[in-house]
Write a protein that holds these residues in place. Structure first.
Motif, PDB file in Angstrom:
ATOM      1  N   THR A  69     -47.269   9.796  -8.725  1.00 29.61           N
ATOM      2  CA  THR A  69     -47.768   9.984 -10.094  1.00 29.61           C
ATOM      3  C   THR A  69     -48.152  11.442 -10.330  1.00 29.61           C
ATOM      4  O   THR A  69     -48.694  12.102  -9.453  1.00 29.61           O
ATOM      5  N   LYS A  70     -47.857  11.946 -11.538  1.00 29.91           N
ATOM      6  CA  LYS A  70     -48.161  13.323 -11.922  1.00 29.91           C
ATOM      7  C   LYS A  70     -49.318  13.337 -12.925  1.00 29.91           C
ATOM      8  O   LYS A  70     -49.612  12.327 -13.573  1.00 29.91           O
ATOM      9  N   ASN A  71     -49.956  14.503 -13.061  1.00 23.32           N
ATOM     10  CA  ASN A  71     -51.144  14.555 -13.920  1.00 23.32           C
ATOM     11  C   ASN A  71     -50.842  14.428 -15.404  1.00 23.32           C
ATOM     12  O   ASN A  71     -51.740  14.183 -16.204  1.00 23.32           O
ATOM     13  N   LEU A  72     -49.575  14.585 -15.807  1.00 24.25           N
ATOM     14  CA  LEU A  72     -49.219  14.396 -17.215  1.00 24.25           C
ATOM     15  C   LEU A  72     -48.705  12.991 -17.500  1.00 24.25           C
ATOM     16  O   LEU A  72     -48.372  12.669 -18.643  1.00 24.25           O
ATOM     17  N   ASP A  73     -48.624  12.150 -16.464  1.00 26.26           N
ATOM     18  CA  ASP A  73     -48.232  10.760 -16.678  1.00 26.26           C
ATOM     19  C   ASP A  73     -49.339  10.021 -17.427  1.00 26.26           C
ATOM     20  O   ASP A  73     -50.517  10.383 -17.354  1.00 26.26           O
ATOM     21  N   HIS A  74     -48.958   8.951 -18.108  1.00 24.88           N
ATOM     22  CA  HIS A  74     -49.918   8.166 -18.881  1.00 24.88           C
ATOM     23  C   HIS A  74     -50.838   7.387 -17.940  1.00 24.88           C
ATOM     24  O   HIS A  74     -50.373   6.659 -17.060  1.00 24.88           O
ATOM     25  N   LEU A  75     -52.133   7.529 -18.152  1.00 24.79           N
ATOM     26  CA  LEU A  75     -53.128   6.757 -17.399  1.00 24.79           C
ATOM     27  C   LEU A  75     -53.422   5.453 -18.119  1.00 24.79           C
ATOM     28  O   LEU A  75     -53.312   4.369 -17.557  1.00 24.79           O
ATOM     29  N   PHE A  76     -53.830   5.557 -19.382  1.00 27.07           N
ATOM     30  CA  PHE A  76     -54.008   4.369 -20.209  1.00 27.07           C
ATOM     31  C   PHE A  76     -53.957   4.734 -21.685  1.00 27.07           C
ATOM     32  O   PHE A  76     -53.903   5.902 -22.054  1.00 27.07           O
ATOM     33  N   TYR A  77     -53.932   3.690 -22.506  1.00 23.12           N
ATOM     34  CA  TYR A  77     -54.001   3.846 -23.958  1.00 23.12           C
ATOM     35  C   TYR A  77     -55.392   3.430 -24.421  1.00 23.12           C
ATOM     36  O   TYR A  77     -55.917   2.400 -24.001  1.00 23.12           O
ATOM     37  N   ILE A  78     -55.969   4.251 -25.294  1.00 25.30           N
ATOM     38  CA  ILE A  78     -57.213   3.880 -25.969  1.00 25.30           C
ATOM     39  C   ILE A  78     -56.902   3.807 -27.462  1.00 25.30           C
ATOM     40  O   ILE A  78     -56.257   4.709 -28.006  1.00 25.30           O
TER      41      ILE A  78
END
Length: 661
Positions: free
Chosen positions: A253-262
């Motif tokens: 996983t990269k730091n610009l990948d999506h973590l979550f949606y709010i």
């Protein structure tokens, strides 16, 4: 003369702190500061006025600059250490603090080791169910430590979580799940009935139900009777799943990948899924931690919903990224706020503006002065009650901030300036390019000059708050929404120079001569009530469907001395067939409490412009005043759960606060 004397003093101050600045900021930053001073001197009409401002803000700005550098150093350090994502950072924190309490909740203590283990179980099990990197899973749970373990476990395998507002029902709930492209749903048993109502519209996506029981409690046979038909018993499955490390998955996983949606309500109506990537989570949580000078041993009180940015990132992030203990409350309670702070020995507490007002209405109790809270952090504390709040509850510092979930233009108040939502030094625009631009009062659209660029507001002028977009910098990037069309609507172009772009907050603010910003209002069709954003078009759609009306308009109206705006609906009913009881029942089934209008205006027709646009401003001006309005007016009486006629006597009770909200 005062400004001239202050200017001379400012020169002395600048010279006196030069050595200190060089030590704190380094030569390059000192050079930038020097250039900023020279440019400010040359570009302002009055050098004495500029130095007068500098004399009042230099200490504040040096303090902010040092903390700003510390914040960026922290982000850089994680990157250099090979910890670019939230799961990697958390795993490192958990290893160092394995037996320390990460979350305190309802008499339970969750250590960092326990949170790490459960999130590993979640990741391993969901991976066995076919969830892969880039997939989205919706999570519908009340605020509790398990909620964090769910999205953390999914993040460890590179999946994205959609953090669903647990107040949503029916169509808004379906929309929130589907707009994110969820391939599965994790639902807490406490909210299973809400999901069951909409399952036929979810295209048979897998559902994993998780029981709401104390941690480490062995699964019991009677829990099966509470399961929805056709779902997977997630708690039973996790009990048998190993807590094996997911290092290999996390490394992908990269730091610009999506973590979550709010989700955030906007002018388009239904909730919009704002993208939170790993670096954005880091930036927001670390910014609060560093800019407000949190300590390693601080205990944070988080009574806010964990599906929101404030509770789920700014609060939970203090445990996830910096190893602080966070006390979670399932739902806010004004009467228990200070009792909880005392019980958990909290030194930092979170709020939203409504909460502060509720706390002031609670009768005095010993705990409100016995607590150890040294700073409260949040947004929406009204200037009118700011000093009263701090005095009554003995609060040394208020860390009021401004910013939207998806925004790239966030500011924070680090020196407790009453009423200010933050500040930007007058000479720091190049470092942190946010500004106010003039906007049309009716449409909210930016006003442009002859050169086609936006017109920048002078101190004292209200305008729309915008932030220049720079995708190369975490604090200036705009990740947008899952819906690309919705993302584009928030971007304005040719703002400061030709070819640039900026995030349009849609909020009206004003800046004073010292660079402090003050919130004034919101443009567009969204207003805040009970700490939540209410999208008027969403409510309009529900009312039109329930009441069978051709037209309905919803807007926010002010109630004296009450935070936010209460919902008011104007409904077209030319034949007097409106069934008020059916309307109440329909709103109860389809809308969360905070989105249900309290005032109702029944009209023969709605005012429109020559281009058939509704004149909402006229309705706003009329508000709910029976002296101005000849149409039928109603007020929602919570005690009887009915709309009652809004008489002159009732109107007086409302505006004199005899009726509590």
């Amino acid at each position: 003369m005062e400004k001239e004397r202050s200017a001379r003093y400012a020169v002395t101050v600048v010279l006196g702190v030069g050595a200190v600045v060089s030590l704190l900021l380094g030569r390059s930053m000192l050079l930038q500061a020097g250039l900023a001073v020279v440019l400010g001197w040359l570009l302002t009409g009055s050098r004495y006025n500029w130095l007068y401002i500098l004399q009042h803000t230099l200490g504040r700005d040096i303090n902010a600059a040092v903390r700003f550098l510390r914040m960026h150093y922290t982000l850089w350090k994680w990157e250099r250490q090979g910890l670019p994502t939230i799961p990697l950072i958390f795993s490192s924190v958990a290893q160092k603090n394995k037996n320390k309490v990460a979350f305190a909740f309802e008499g339970q203590s969750w250590t960092f080791g326990e949170v790490d283990d459960l999130s590993n179980r979640v990741g391993n099990f969901m991976k066995s169910q076919g969830i892969r990197k880039g997939d989205t899973v919706a999570i519908i749970m009340e605020s509790r430590p398990d909620f964090v373990c769910m999205w953390m476990g999914l993040a460890k395998i590179g999946a994205t979580s959609a953090l669903i507002n647990y107040n949503l029902r029916l169509e808004p709930l379906v929309h929130s799940i589907t707009v994110a492209g969820a391939k599965a749903v994790i639902v807490g048993s406490e909210l299973a009935s809400a999901l069951q109502e909409v399952r036929p519209k979810l295209n048979n996506i897998p559902v994993f139900q998780y029981a709401d029981v104390p941690k480490n409690a062995p699964p019991k046979a009677e829990e099966a009777s509470k399961l929805l038909p056709g779902v997977v018993d997630l708690r039973m499955k996790l009990w048998d799943t190993p807590a094996t490390s997911l290092k290999e998955d996390m490394a992908q996983t990269k730091n610009l990948d999506h973590l979550f949606y709010i989700y955030t309500s906007g002018t388009t109506g239904l909730p919009k899924a704002a993208i939170i990537n790993h670096i954005r989570f880091q930036f927001m949580a670390v910014a609060v931690h560093v800019m407000l000078n949190f300590k390693d041993d601080d205990v944070i009180y988080d009574p806010l919903p964990l599906y929101h940015t404030a509770g789920g990132i700014l609060g939970i992030g203090q445990a996830v990224l910096t190893g602080n203990t966070v006390a979670i409350r399932r739902k806010f309670s004004a009467s228990n706020f200070w009792k909880d702070c005392c019980q958990f020995k909290c030194t930092v507490a979170q709020y939203i503006g409504e909460m502060c007002r509720y706390l002031l209405t609670v009768p005095e109790q010993p705990e409100e002065k016995q607590h150890k809270v040294r700073v409260v952090v949040g947004n929406g504390l009204r200037p009118a009650i700011w000093a009263q709040f701090c005095e009554r509850f003995n609060i040394p510092q208020v860390g009021e901030f401004y910013g939207a979930t998806e925004s790239n233009s966030n500011i924070i108040n680090i020196d407790s300036k009453i009423g200010a939502v933050g500040f930007v030094p007058r000479y720091a625009g190049a470092v942190y390019p946010v500004s106010l631009v003039r906007a049309d009062d009716d449409t909210g659209e930016p006003i442009r000059g002859p050169d086609g660029l936006c017109q920048i507001c002078e101190p004292g002028q209200t305008g729309v708050f915008v932030g220049k977009i720079n995708p190369k910098k975490a604090h200036s990037a705009f990740s947008g929404y899952a819906d690309k069309k919705a993302s584009e609507k928030k971007v304005i172009r040719d703002v400061f120079i030709k070819g640039d772009s900026a995030f349009n907050s849609g909020d009206i603010l004003v800046m004073d001569e010292f660079g402090y910003f003050y919130f004034k209002d919101r443009t567009g069709d969204t207003f805040r009530w009970r700490g939540e954003n209410v999208a008027t078009s969403e409510v309009e759609a529900v009312i039109s469907n329930v009441a069978g009306m051709s037209d309905a308009v919803v807007y926010g109206v002010e109630i004296p001395n009450v935070e936010g705006r209460a919902g008011m609906a104007a409904i077209v009913d030319p034949d007097s067939k409106l069934d008020l009881d059916a309307l109440v029942d329909g709103m109860r089934k389809s809308l969360p409490v905070y989105a249900r209008p309290l005032f109702l205006r029944v009209m023969k027709s709605l005012p429109m412009t020559g281009t058939f646009k509704l004149k909402k401003k006229d309705l706003l001006n009329d508000s709910y005043d029976p002296d101005k309005i000849k149409d039928a007016l109603y007020f929602f009486d919570g005690s009887s759960n009915k709309f009652v006629a809004l008489t002159h006597a009732l109107y007086q009770d409302i505006i004199t606060n005899k009726i509590r909200f």
